[in-house]
Design an enzyme around this catalytic site. Structure first.
Site, PDB file in Angstrom:
ATOM      1  N   GLN A  95       0.810  -1.212   0.000  1.00  0.00           N
ATOM      2  CA  GLN A  95       0.000   0.000   0.000  1.00  0.00           C
ATOM      3  C   GLN A  95       0.850   1.273   0.000  1.00  0.00           C
ATOM      4  O   GLN A  95       0.636   2.186  -0.809  1.00  0.00           O
ATOM      5  CB  GLN A  95      -0.936  -0.001   1.204  1.00  0.00           C
ATOM      6  CG  GLN A  95      -1.955  -1.133   1.191  1.00  0.00           C
ATOM      7  CD  GLN A  95      -2.935  -1.007   2.337  1.00  0.00           C
ATOM      8  OE1 GLN A  95      -3.900  -0.259   2.272  1.00  0.00           O
ATOM      9  NE2 GLN A  95      -2.679  -1.743   3.412  1.00  0.00           N
ATOM     10  N   ASP A 150      14.816  -9.454  -2.518  1.00  0.00           N
ATOM     11  CA  ASP A 150      14.207 -10.476  -1.662  1.00  0.00           C
ATOM     12  C   ASP A 150      14.595 -10.188  -0.211  1.00  0.00           C
ATOM     13  O   ASP A 150      15.746 -10.360   0.172  1.00  0.00           O
ATOM     14  CB  ASP A 150      14.691 -11.851  -2.089  1.00  0.00           C
ATOM     15  CG  ASP A 150      14.067 -12.976  -1.283  1.00  0.00           C
ATOM     16  OD1 ASP A 150      13.279 -12.682  -0.359  1.00  0.00           O
ATOM     17  OD2 ASP A 150      14.365 -14.145  -1.568  1.00  0.00           O
ATOM     18  N   THR A 186       3.912  -8.917   6.544  1.00  0.00           N
ATOM     19  CA  THR A 186       2.761  -8.309   7.220  1.00  0.00           C
ATOM     20  C   THR A 186       1.646  -9.290   7.555  1.00  0.00           C
ATOM     21  O   THR A 186       0.580  -8.873   8.010  1.00  0.00           O
ATOM     22  CB  THR A 186       2.173  -7.182   6.353  1.00  0.00           C
ATOM     23  OG1 THR A 186       1.809  -7.708   5.080  1.00  0.00           O
ATOM     24  CG2 THR A 186       3.186  -6.049   6.181  1.00  0.00           C
ATOM     25  N   TYR A 227       4.707 -10.964  15.020  1.00  0.00           N
ATOM     26  CA  TYR A 227       4.872  -9.850  14.080  1.00  0.00           C
ATOM     27  C   TYR A 227       5.468  -8.641  14.799  1.00  0.00           C
ATOM     28  O   TYR A 227       6.428  -8.027  14.317  1.00  0.00           O
ATOM     29  CB  TYR A 227       3.526  -9.496  13.456  1.00  0.00           C
ATOM     30  CG  TYR A 227       3.534  -8.194  12.690  1.00  0.00           C
ATOM     31  CD1 TYR A 227       4.182  -8.093  11.458  1.00  0.00           C
ATOM     32  CD2 TYR A 227       2.896  -7.064  13.189  1.00  0.00           C
ATOM     33  CE1 TYR A 227       4.195  -6.891  10.759  1.00  0.00           C
ATOM     34  CE2 TYR A 227       2.892  -5.869  12.497  1.00  0.00           C
ATOM     35  CZ  TYR A 227       3.545  -5.780  11.281  1.00  0.00           C
ATOM     36  OH  TYR A 227       3.552  -4.602  10.593  1.00  0.00           O
TER      37      TYR A 227
END
Length: 282
Positions: free
Chosen positions: A11, A31, A57, A120
């Site tokens: 985004q 990568d 994410t 995360y």
């Protein structure tokens, strides 16, 4: 000289490409599971500045892939930051509210203790620490609840569900600041320009205002989109996920205003822009 962006289809990366002339690298060219390759790309390109808008994410999947998430979100940003430090160029890195434990109700300040509650968040905190340890001219931009007309996000999910549902149960005890991706991109570009001119970096918070729950966010989406969907607020306990989400994702954004003159975006205005883009197919 080039402004190098890690990330091409995310985004924020998409918005950076819309707003500025950048060299945006996707996974085929950079990568992030290979930190040394990321570092080499910077050294070979020798850009004027680097923005890392790429990340692992998948918050829930990270619970099972924490090692990979830590390489992508931790080791690779550290390698990028070291290359930038050696070249004497600014490095800007996007981080998250998930580095905090989500307790209380006060907006989190940059100086508050960090204590991520999921894999995360731990991987993103590892990235922050690696960037700082590199010792260069860096900025870490913590943000939250990103949305745009591109990719997968809460706004697009709600609109999709509205096609077949007239009532939804949405979590109402998690509160934060939805943040338009175009505003994040604009902030990063503004910060980059100021850092190239000599402004110090550091860690800053940038999130939309006013604070709202997911349920409240959903209600505004449906109201602006003209969708007749009834939203019932539920506690997080009634919507369990593999990764624990913070209840308090409010971010205090005073520092970025003081350091860079950048103010919080109004997410409702940003939502209007996104809905217009989706309507027009832009």
């Amino acid at each position: 000289m080039t402004l190098l962006v890690f990330g091409r289809t995310g985004q924020v990366a998409r918005e950076l490409q819309i707003q500025a002339e950048v060299l945006a690298l996707g996974r085929d060219k950079a990568d992030l599971s290979d930190p040394e390759a990321c570092e080499k790309t910077i050294r070979d390109t020798r850009p004027r500045a680097v923005i890392n808008a790429a990340a692992y994410t998948a918050v829930d999947r990270a619970e099972d892939e924490e090692d990979l998430a830590t390489i992508v979100n931790g080791d690779s940003p550290g390698a990028m930051a070291r290359a930038c430090a050696d070249l004497g160029i600014p490095f800007l890195h996007v981080s998250t509210d998930y580095v905090f434990d989500g307790s209380g109700t006060a907006p989190w300040r940059e100086s508050d203790p960090v204590s991520p509650q999921n894999a995360y968040g731990r991987s993103k905190l590892a990235g922050e620490r690696a960037v700082r340890a590199a010792g260069g001219h860096y900025a870490i931009l913590r943000t939250s609840w990103v949305f745009s007309a591109h990719g997968a996000n809460f706004v697009k999910t709600m609109l999709r569900l509205a096609e077949s549902r007239d009532a939804l149960n949405i979590v109402d005890d998690q509160t934060g600041g939805p943040t338009p991706a175009d505003a994040i991109a604009a902030a990063l570009l503004d910060m980059t320009g100021q850092m190239l001119a000599g402004t110090p970096g550091g860690t800053c918070h940038f999130a939309g205002a006013p604070a709202v729950s997911w349920a409240g966010f959903a209600r505004e989406i449906f109201a602006q989109a003209g969708r007749a969907v009834t939203v019932t607020g539920i506690p997080s306990a009634e919507y369990p996920t593999p990764a624990v989400r913070p209840l308090n994702s409010r971010l205090d954004c005073a520092k970025i205003r003081t350091d860079f003159g950048i103010t919080q975006p109004n997410w409702k205005t940003g939502l209007t822009r996104v809905l217009q883009q989706l309507e027009s197919g832009a």
